[in-house]
Design a protein around this motif. Structure first.
Motif, PDB file in Angstrom:
ATOM      1  N   LEU A  48      -2.420  12.884 -10.244  1.00 28.45           N
ATOM      2  CA  LEU A  48      -3.619  13.408 -10.894  1.00 28.45           C
ATOM      3  C   LEU A  48      -4.212  12.385 -11.860  1.00 28.45           C
ATOM      4  O   LEU A  48      -5.427  12.174 -11.893  1.00 28.45           O
ATOM      5  N   ILE A  49      -3.356  11.741 -12.644  1.00 26.29           N
ATOM      6  CA  ILE A  49      -3.830  10.758 -13.619  1.00 26.29           C
ATOM      7  C   ILE A  49      -4.516   9.593 -12.930  1.00 26.29           C
ATOM      8  O   ILE A  49      -5.593   9.140 -13.330  1.00 26.29           O
ATOM      9  N   HIS A  88     -11.289  20.009  -8.405  1.00 28.78           N
ATOM     10  CA  HIS A  88     -10.337  21.069  -8.038  1.00 28.78           C
ATOM     11  C   HIS A  88      -9.336  20.653  -6.958  1.00 28.78           C
ATOM     12  O   HIS A  88      -8.752  21.515  -6.293  1.00 28.78           O
ATOM     13  N   THR A  89      -9.145  19.359  -6.782  1.00 26.72           N
ATOM     14  CA  THR A  89      -8.132  18.879  -5.840  1.00 26.72           C
ATOM     15  C   THR A  89      -6.738  19.123  -6.420  1.00 26.72           C
ATOM     16  O   THR A  89      -6.513  18.888  -7.608  1.00 26.72           O
ATOM     17  N   ILE A  90      -5.816  19.590  -5.575  1.00 27.58           N
ATOM     18  CA  ILE A  90      -4.440  19.841  -6.000  1.00 27.58           C
ATOM     19  C   ILE A  90      -3.575  18.637  -5.626  1.00 27.58           C
ATOM     20  O   ILE A  90      -3.677  18.103  -4.516  1.00 27.58           O
ATOM     21  N   PHE A  91      -2.702  18.233  -6.546  1.00 30.03           N
ATOM     22  CA  PHE A  91      -1.845  17.071  -6.341  1.00 30.03           C
ATOM     23  C   PHE A  91      -0.373  17.460  -6.407  1.00 30.03           C
ATOM     24  O   PHE A  91      -0.022  18.523  -6.935  1.00 30.03           O
ATOM     25  N   ASP A  92       0.462  16.587  -5.868  1.00 26.02           N
ATOM     26  CA  ASP A  92       1.897  16.852  -5.837  1.00 26.02           C
ATOM     27  C   ASP A  92       2.587  16.483  -7.145  1.00 26.02           C
ATOM     28  O   ASP A  92       3.606  17.058  -7.493  1.00 26.02           O
ATOM     29  N   PRO A 126      -0.431  20.332 -10.514  1.00 27.81           N
ATOM     30  CA  PRO A 126      -1.463  19.458 -11.090  1.00 27.81           C
ATOM     31  C   PRO A 126      -2.773  19.621 -10.323  1.00 27.81           C
ATOM     32  O   PRO A 126      -2.809  19.495  -9.107  1.00 27.81           O
ATOM     33  N   LYS A 127      -3.859  19.907 -11.066  1.00 26.21           N
ATOM     34  CA  LYS A 127      -5.142  20.183 -10.426  1.00 26.21           C
ATOM     35  C   LYS A 127      -6.264  19.498 -11.196  1.00 26.21           C
ATOM     36  O   LYS A 127      -6.336  19.588 -12.419  1.00 26.21           O
ATOM     37  N   CYS A 128      -7.136  18.828 -10.470  1.00 24.48           N
ATOM     38  CA  CYS A 128      -8.282  18.171 -11.087  1.00 24.48           C
ATOM     39  C   CYS A 128      -9.295  19.231 -11.517  1.00 24.48           C
ATOM     40  O   CYS A 128      -9.724  20.059 -10.699  1.00 24.48           O
ATOM     41  N   ALA A 160       8.522  22.211  -1.260  1.00 26.34           N
ATOM     42  CA  ALA A 160       7.177  22.246  -0.686  1.00 26.34           C
ATOM     43  C   ALA A 160       6.186  21.612  -1.665  1.00 26.34           C
ATOM     44  O   ALA A 160       5.869  22.216  -2.694  1.00 26.34           O
ATOM     45  N   PRO A 161       5.698  20.396  -1.393  1.00 30.28           N
ATOM     46  CA  PRO A 161       4.697  19.782  -2.270  1.00 30.28           C
ATOM     47  C   PRO A 161       3.454  20.670  -2.354  1.00 30.28           C
ATOM     48  O   PRO A 161       3.012  21.236  -1.359  1.00 30.28           O
ATOM     49  N   PRO A 162       2.875  20.821  -3.555  1.00 32.06           N
ATOM     50  CA  PRO A 162       1.720  21.727  -3.731  1.00 32.06           C
ATOM     51  C   PRO A 162       0.530  21.380  -2.842  1.00 32.06           C
ATOM     52  O   PRO A 162      -0.205  22.268  -2.428  1.00 32.06           O
TER      53      PRO A 162
END
Length: 268
Positions: free
Chosen positions: A253-254, A244-248, A238-240, A151-153
């Motif tokens: 994220l980078i 606060h955006t969540i990435f897979d 991974p979270k900005c 399950a991707p975050p």
């Protein structure tokens, strides 16, 4: 398409198929079992004269020409082509049942083929070193295919990508869900930051910082691989820290930090 030559998930693949396959995707396993027929496995030279009823998915010279043939209408297709169709439709939010694209007859894998696949998977498992990567899969009881359940975050929903063997699912997981070091890095050793010398950008690439600890790396793929190794336990998903955006993946994220927030360094 071979086990280690998977087509990109973003590649468009369009093919005509019977609408019953979309309707049957909502059936229960018991209902599918009652309505499904054993698909014919046509292998080797016997499959040479058969014409695939689907546009052929990308394949390598190592991919056998084996086909699956419908017991009702005799239409046939390569297993990889059918998997590609089902995966693309799943990506578009239109899951398909395992069956004949031409007449809509539901298929099930015969016992002999299922047993052979299980022996192959067991042999692969015995040869494969244990891995700490959190890849997950389940085996579909009707089609005999393996389905990625990671399950991707960003969505929290199972991936749903389908392949014939566990090894293919592992390859898919590594490519789609992991930040692995990439020796053939597509940024060619150049970080995501701009440089003053645009004509000679690869000669002296600026550093790419880890978004968590600010350690410098030569490119975004190396920074992402560092994050996966060093920060997975304490900083997942991974979270900005800005929006606060969540990435897979850490790589996502980078890249997000680079283009959405103009390369901010992580707060200390």
């Amino acid at each position: 398409m071979s086990d280690d030559d998977e087509s990109s998930a973003s590649g468009e693949y369009h093919a005509e198929y019977h609408p019953h396959l979309r309707e049957a995707a909502a059936y229960t396993d018991d209902e599918v079992t009652r309505r499904a027929f054993d698909v014919r496995q046509v292998r080797g030279a016997d499959a040479a004269g058969l014409r695939c009823c689907l546009p052929e998915a990308q394949r390598s010279y190592r991919t056998p020409s084996d086909q699956e043939q419908c017991p009702m209408c005799d239409a046939s297709c390569h297993p990889n082509c059918l998997d590609k169709l089902r995966n693309e439709e799943m990506r578009r939010g239109r899951p398909l049942a395992y069956g004949c694209p031409q007449c809509g007859t539901l298929w099930r894998t015969d016992a002999e083929t299922a047993a052979a696949a299980e022996r192959q998977n067991q042999a692969n498992a015995n040869r494969t070193r244990p891995t700490a990567k959190p890849y997950r899969c389940r085996r579909d009881p009707i089609s005999g295919r393996f389905v990625c359940t990671f399950a991707p975050p960003s969505t929290g929903q199972p991936c749903g990508w389908t392949r014939k063997t566990r090894h293919q699912i592992r390859v898919h997981h590594n490519r789609a869900h992991e930040d692995n070091p990439d020796p053939s890095c597509d940024c060619a050793g150049v970080s995501v930051f701009d440089t003053d010398d645009e004509d000679n950008i690869s000669a002296d690439p600026p550093p790419c910082p880890c978004p968590i600890c600010a350690e410098q790396y030569y490119c975004r793929h190396a920074a992402a691989a560092h994050c996966r190794k060093e920060h997975r336990i304490n900083s997942w998903p991974p979270k900005c820290r800005i929006c606060h955006t969540i990435f897979d993946k850490y790589l996502d994220l980078i890249v997000h930090l680079t283009y959405a927030h103009q390369n901010p360094r992580p707060s200390q």
